[in-house]
Write a protein that holds these residues in place. Structure first.
Motif, PDB file in Angstrom:
ATOM      1  N   UNK A 252      25.776 -10.671  36.395  1.00 51.31           N
ATOM      2  CA  UNK A 252      24.515 -10.374  36.962  1.00 51.31           C
ATOM      3  C   UNK A 252      24.116 -11.946  37.226  1.00 51.31           C
ATOM      4  N   UNK A 253      23.965 -13.192  35.657  1.00 51.38           N
ATOM      5  CA  UNK A 253      23.364 -13.759  35.529  1.00 51.38           C
ATOM      6  C   UNK A 253      24.003 -15.226  35.335  1.00 51.38           C
ATOM      7  N   UNK A 254      25.497 -15.026  35.367  1.00 53.77           N
ATOM      8  CA  UNK A 254      26.317 -16.495  35.881  1.00 53.77           C
ATOM      9  C   UNK A 254      27.020 -16.291  36.736  1.00 53.77           C
ATOM     10  N   UNK A 255      26.346 -16.640  38.110  1.00 52.26           N
ATOM     11  CA  UNK A 255      27.441 -17.047  39.009  1.00 52.26           C
ATOM     12  C   UNK A 255      28.470 -17.238  39.218  1.00 52.26           C
ATOM     13  N   UNK A 256      28.711 -17.745  38.408  1.00 48.02           N
ATOM     14  CA  UNK A 256      30.434 -18.184  38.869  1.00 48.02           C
ATOM     15  C   UNK A 256      31.063 -18.726  37.361  1.00 48.02           C
ATOM     16  N   UNK A 257      31.900 -17.880  37.410  1.00 44.33           N
ATOM     17  CA  UNK A 257      32.658 -17.692  35.614  1.00 44.33           C
ATOM     18  C   UNK A 257      34.327 -17.350  35.814  1.00 44.33           C
ATOM     19  N   UNK A 258      34.871 -17.744  34.839  1.00 42.15           N
ATOM     20  CA  UNK A 258      36.460 -17.986  34.953  1.00 42.15           C
ATOM     21  C   UNK A 258      37.176 -17.943  33.719  1.00 42.15           C
TER      22      UNK A 258
ATOM     23  N   UNK B 230      33.575 -11.221  33.452  1.00 43.03           N
ATOM     24  CA  UNK B 230      33.605 -11.304  34.568  1.00 43.03           C
ATOM     25  C   UNK B 230      34.420 -12.966  34.784  1.00 43.03           C
ATOM     26  N   UNK B 231      35.471 -13.048  35.475  1.00 40.50           N
ATOM     27  CA  UNK B 231      36.930 -12.870  36.313  1.00 40.50           C
ATOM     28  C   UNK B 231      37.929 -13.798  35.406  1.00 40.50           C
TER      29      UNK B 231
ATOM     30  N   UNK C 221      37.986 -23.028  24.414  1.00 43.24           N
ATOM     31  CA  UNK C 221      38.629 -22.824  23.842  1.00 43.24           C
ATOM     32  C   UNK C 221      38.921 -21.367  23.000  1.00 43.24           C
ATOM     33  N   UNK C 222      39.592 -19.921  22.671  1.00 37.38           N
ATOM     34  CA  UNK C 222      39.161 -19.256  21.671  1.00 37.38           C
ATOM     35  C   UNK C 222      37.721 -19.167  21.486  1.00 37.38           C
ATOM     36  N   UNK C 223      37.339 -19.570  20.147  1.00 35.22           N
ATOM     37  CA  UNK C 223      35.590 -19.256  19.838  1.00 35.22           C
ATOM     38  C   UNK C 223      35.348 -19.901  20.160  1.00 35.22           C
ATOM     39  N   UNK C 224      35.114 -20.859  20.733  1.00 39.20           N
ATOM     40  CA  UNK C 224      34.896 -21.747  21.448  1.00 39.20           C
ATOM     41  C   UNK C 224      34.564 -21.034  22.951  1.00 39.20           C
ATOM     42  N   UNK C 225      35.469 -20.604  23.403  1.00 37.22           N
ATOM     43  CA  UNK C 225      35.466 -20.028  24.181  1.00 37.22           C
ATOM     44  C   UNK C 225      34.534 -18.636  24.106  1.00 37.22           C
ATOM     45  N   UNK C 226      33.950 -18.229  23.349  1.00 34.74           N
ATOM     46  CA  UNK C 226      33.492 -16.899  22.970  1.00 34.74           C
ATOM     47  C   UNK C 226      31.892 -17.708  22.965  1.00 34.74           C
ATOM     48  N   UNK C 227      31.432 -19.256  22.179  1.00 38.81           N
ATOM     49  CA  UNK C 227      30.344 -19.666  22.341  1.00 38.81           C
ATOM     50  C   UNK C 227      30.183 -20.199  23.474  1.00 38.81           C
ATOM     51  N   UNK C 228      30.631 -20.560  24.558  1.00 37.59           N
ATOM     52  CA  UNK C 228      31.397 -20.525  26.417  1.00 37.59           C
ATOM     53  C   UNK C 228      29.740 -19.623  26.571  1.00 37.59           C
ATOM     54  N   UNK C 229      30.375 -18.699  26.370  1.00 37.29           N
ATOM     55  CA  UNK C 229      29.962 -17.533  27.357  1.00 37.29           C
ATOM     56  C   UNK C 229      28.280 -16.845  26.715  1.00 37.29           C
ATOM     57  N   UNK C 230      28.371 -17.437  25.189  1.00 35.21           N
ATOM     58  CA  UNK C 230      27.112 -16.740  25.596  1.00 35.21           C
ATOM     59  C   UNK C 230      25.938 -18.310  25.010  1.00 35.21           C
ATOM     60  N   UNK C 231      25.816 -19.160  25.768  1.00 38.64           N
ATOM     61  CA  UNK C 231      25.247 -20.241  26.213  1.00 38.64           C
ATOM     62  C   UNK C 231      25.660 -19.965  27.309  1.00 38.64           C
TER      63      UNK C 231
ATOM     64  N   UNK D 230      17.177 -18.715  31.098  1.00 37.59           N
ATOM     65  CA  UNK D 230      15.992 -19.366  30.504  1.00 37.59           C
ATOM     66  C   UNK D 230      16.603 -20.777  30.827  1.00 37.59           C
ATOM     67  N   UNK D 231      16.769 -20.941  31.071  1.00 32.00           N
ATOM     68  CA  UNK D 231      16.851 -22.711  31.455  1.00 32.00           C
ATOM     69  C   UNK D 231      17.068 -22.350  32.833  1.00 32.00           C
ATOM     70  N   UNK D 232      16.036 -23.824  33.477  1.00 27.63           N
ATOM     71  CA  UNK D 232      16.858 -24.262  35.259  1.00 27.63           C
ATOM     72  C   UNK D 232      17.812 -25.237  35.263  1.00 27.63           C
ATOM     73  N   UNK D 233      18.663 -24.813  36.183  1.00 29.21           N
ATOM     74  CA  UNK D 233      20.185 -25.453  36.064  1.00 29.21           C
ATOM     75  C   UNK D 233      20.508 -24.839  37.203  1.00 29.21           C
ATOM     76  N   UNK D 234      20.503 -25.620  38.666  1.00 32.60           N
ATOM     77  CA  UNK D 234      20.971 -25.721  39.516  1.00 32.60           C
ATOM     78  C   UNK D 234      22.195 -25.291  39.871  1.00 32.60           C
ATOM     79  N   UNK D 235      22.739 -25.132  39.650  1.00 35.08           N
ATOM     80  CA  UNK D 235      24.293 -24.347  39.524  1.00 35.08           C
ATOM     81  C   UNK D 235      25.071 -24.996  37.876  1.00 35.08           C
ATOM     82  N   UNK D 236      25.441 -23.903  37.528  1.00 39.21           N
ATOM     83  CA  UNK D 236      26.098 -23.207  36.687  1.00 39.21           C
ATOM     84  C   UNK D 236      27.493 -22.606  36.810  1.00 39.21           C
ATOM     85  N   UNK D 237      28.625 -23.447  36.171  1.00 35.55           N
ATOM     86  CA  UNK D 237      29.864 -22.795  36.308  1.00 35.55           C
ATOM     87  C   UNK D 237      30.305 -22.888  34.406  1.00 35.55           C
TER      88      UNK D 237
END
Length: 261
Positions: free
Chosen positions: A176-182, A214-215, A132-142, A149-156
């Protein structure tokens, strides 16, 4: 939790509650409440804008999923006015993508610890990234970093009241990289409108361009103040109205688990 291609209201409510616990962690010297069936993999810290090392989130795991959660700042205006909105290269994705220097420095300070925590979570489990907030920015970068750069079968990824994070090239790469993002945002929350689309540094006169990833999931609530329109408890209350029975069920646990007003 759903990992489908459309936003799942119950997942949004649950992750908003998890975001609430990132503030509990900060306010209670690292102590916070875990959702039922989840265990703590570990916490991580970073140096804040004030310069001191602070807890900035945690990784949780259940038998079915993992969660990486980032904390925002307690005051919605402090970091907005003090932020370093010049851009820097986001090194995990290469030299052509530019992101907000303040957010990027904070994320990179915690990155090695976060990746070490994720190493103990099976890549086969869905990984939910939230903030949330600044944490949302950090979550976006992560999320962009993990996807690249990591093997993750499903990233949401679900963020709440997040600001803009990077330039158009970063946004194209993220989308393009992050398949599911809200990106859940209240239209009356000032933070998602920052930094401005065109930002000129008062120190250097250099111009930087920002876009949202996105979304967008638009919400609409007014709570009488800049803070009231932004805090995680307001987002939680707004979303909860759309699934009251589910909210009552997840809030029946220990007092303080849900970020109620």
């Amino acid at each position: 939790m759903s990992n489908g291609s459309t936003m799942d209201m119950r997942t949004a409510i649950f992750l908003a509650a998890v975001c609430g616990q990132t503030y509990m962690q900060y306010d209670n010297n690292g102590l916070f409440l875990l959702p039922e069936t989840y265990r703590l993999v570990g916490s991580f810290s970073a140096a804040s804008y004030a310069g001191s090392e602070e807890p900035f989130g945690f990784v949780l795991e259940s038998d079915r999923a993992a969660i990486l959660a980032f904390r925002g700042t307690s005051s919605p205006t402090d970091w907005v006015t003090d932020m370093i909105a010049q851009q820097t290269v986001f090194k995990p994705l290469g030299r052509t993508l530019m992101t907000h220097r303040g957010f990027t420095d904070l994320y990179m300070a915690a990155r090695s610890t976060i990746f070490r925590l994720l190493d103990s979570v099976p890549a086969s489990k869905p990984l939910f990234v939230t903030g949330h907030s600044l944490g949302g920015a950090l979550a976006t970068l992560a999320s962009a970093d993990i996807a690249a750069n990591r093997k993750t079968e499903s990233l949401i990824t679900y963020t709440f009241g997040a600001p803009r994070v990077g330039d158009p090239a970063f946004v194209r790469s993220y989308n393009a990289l992050v398949p599911i993002s809200f990106r859940i945002q209240n239209e009356f929350d000032v933070v998602p409108h920052l930094p401005p689309l065109v930002y000129t540094s008062p120190k250097t006169d250099k111009t930087y361009y920002y876009m949202h990833v996105k979304e967008e999931v638009k919400r609409s609530f007014r709570n009488g103040s800049v803070g009231g329109n932004h805090v995680i408890s307001s987002y939680f209350a707004d979303l909860a109205r759309d699934a009251s029975a589910f909210t009552a069920a997840i809030c029946s646990g220990p007092p303080g688990w849900c970020p109620l007003k």
